[in-house]
Design an enzyme around this catalytic site. Sequence first.
Site, PDB file in Angstrom:
ATOM      1  N   ARG A  41       0.835  -1.212   0.000  1.00  0.00           N
ATOM      2  CA  ARG A  41       0.000   0.000   0.000  1.00  0.00           C
ATOM      3  C   ARG A  41       0.860   1.249   0.000  1.00  0.00           C
ATOM      4  O   ARG A  41       2.076   1.184   0.159  1.00  0.00           O
ATOM      5  CB  ARG A  41      -0.906  -0.005   1.227  1.00  0.00           C
ATOM      6  CG  ARG A  41      -1.898  -1.139   1.196  1.00  0.00           C
ATOM      7  CD  ARG A  41      -2.731  -1.196   2.479  1.00  0.00           C
ATOM      8  NE  ARG A  41      -3.424  -2.474   2.560  1.00  0.00           N
ATOM      9  CZ  ARG A  41      -2.840  -3.614   2.914  1.00  0.00           C
ATOM     10  NH1 ARG A  41      -1.575  -3.622   3.263  1.00  0.00           N
ATOM     11  NH2 ARG A  41      -3.521  -4.740   2.939  1.00  0.00           N
ATOM     12  N   GLN A 107       2.657 -11.500   8.665  1.00  0.00           N
ATOM     13  CA  GLN A 107       1.766 -11.098   7.573  1.00  0.00           C
ATOM     14  C   GLN A 107       2.526 -11.074   6.253  1.00  0.00           C
ATOM     15  O   GLN A 107       1.934 -10.854   5.205  1.00  0.00           O
ATOM     16  CB  GLN A 107       1.232  -9.679   7.831  1.00  0.00           C
ATOM     17  CG  GLN A 107       0.433  -9.512   9.098  1.00  0.00           C
ATOM     18  CD  GLN A 107       0.158  -8.033   9.371  1.00  0.00           C
ATOM     19  OE1 GLN A 107       0.925  -7.353  10.033  1.00  0.00           O
ATOM     20  NE2 GLN A 107      -0.943  -7.537   8.848  1.00  0.00           N
ATOM     21  N   HIS A 141      -0.335 -15.103   5.420  1.00  0.00           N
ATOM     22  CA  HIS A 141      -0.686 -14.792   4.024  1.00  0.00           C
ATOM     23  C   HIS A 141       0.098 -15.652   3.042  1.00  0.00           C
ATOM     24  O   HIS A 141       0.219 -15.293   1.873  1.00  0.00           O
ATOM     25  CB  HIS A 141      -0.462 -13.304   3.739  1.00  0.00           C
ATOM     26  CG  HIS A 141      -1.332 -12.402   4.560  1.00  0.00           C
ATOM     27  ND1 HIS A 141      -2.497 -11.834   4.070  1.00  0.00           N
ATOM     28  CD2 HIS A 141      -1.255 -11.991   5.845  1.00  0.00           C
ATOM     29  CE1 HIS A 141      -3.072 -11.112   5.030  1.00  0.00           C
ATOM     30  NE2 HIS A 141      -2.333 -11.186   6.117  1.00  0.00           N
TER      31      HIS A 141
END
Length: 271
Positions: A41, A107, A141
């Site tokens: 992001r 993650q 993930h």
Amino acid sequence: MGDSSDADRIDAAASDLRAADAAVALTGAGVSAPSGVPPFRGEEGIWSEYDPDAFDVWRFRREPAAFWADWLDLRADLLDADLEPNPAYDALADLSAAGHLDALVTQNIDGLHGAAADALADRGDAASDALGESDRIIELHGNARRAVCRNCGWATSADDARERAASGDLPPNCEVCGGALKPDAVLFGEQLPRDALATARELAADSDLFLVAGSSLTVEPAASLPAEAADGGATLVVVNLDETPLDARADYVFREDVTEVLPALREAVGE
Ligand SMILES: [Zn+2]
């Protein structure tokens, strides 16, 4: 890390870590960034350059060959060939090997916890063998260093899949059943691996110290894991450059670089 109050807080957190019976760490993009892994992001993130829709599970099912061609581009940007663990990863691997951390929940999909553990093992640290057990590193993930068959579960290294794709085998196929291989990272539209998630929840609930490193705690389920730990009475340590929603509940907040705080913490814990 300059002033004495920081050093005092590091010492206090180290003392709690040493005394903990079940300490768990959760890591996010902030520990990979110092190794050169770009974030997904943000302005400089992967999704500012690539269309997220090209990487969802529906496109993989619809047109696996085109998906793989795009994935190979993205993966080259995400995981540079020279990618190596930084001092934050080394400190966490070392704490685990010394028995001060029971599990690492991440993650991240770059496989750097495994690489740090392997590096430690290569240096001949017998204690690091324990970290080789896959249940000590829980990848929420998935791991972009692997590719897995959707039909039968056969797995291979992503490098192997990439070589085959580069030589025209698109999508690269399973050696056992011929099914299309999928990157072993969780795609948009996919569930998180159920076992990993259940294990992470259990570890958080049972922990008496929970260390957050390099995660802004804004994405589920990572966001709720430290809250579950704190609900159970765990000491909460947050090391992140930016503010997190859990800072107010944390016993220690270090809004500083993980590559400085974690090695200092490791050193303060001692053997
Ligand atoms: Zn297969």
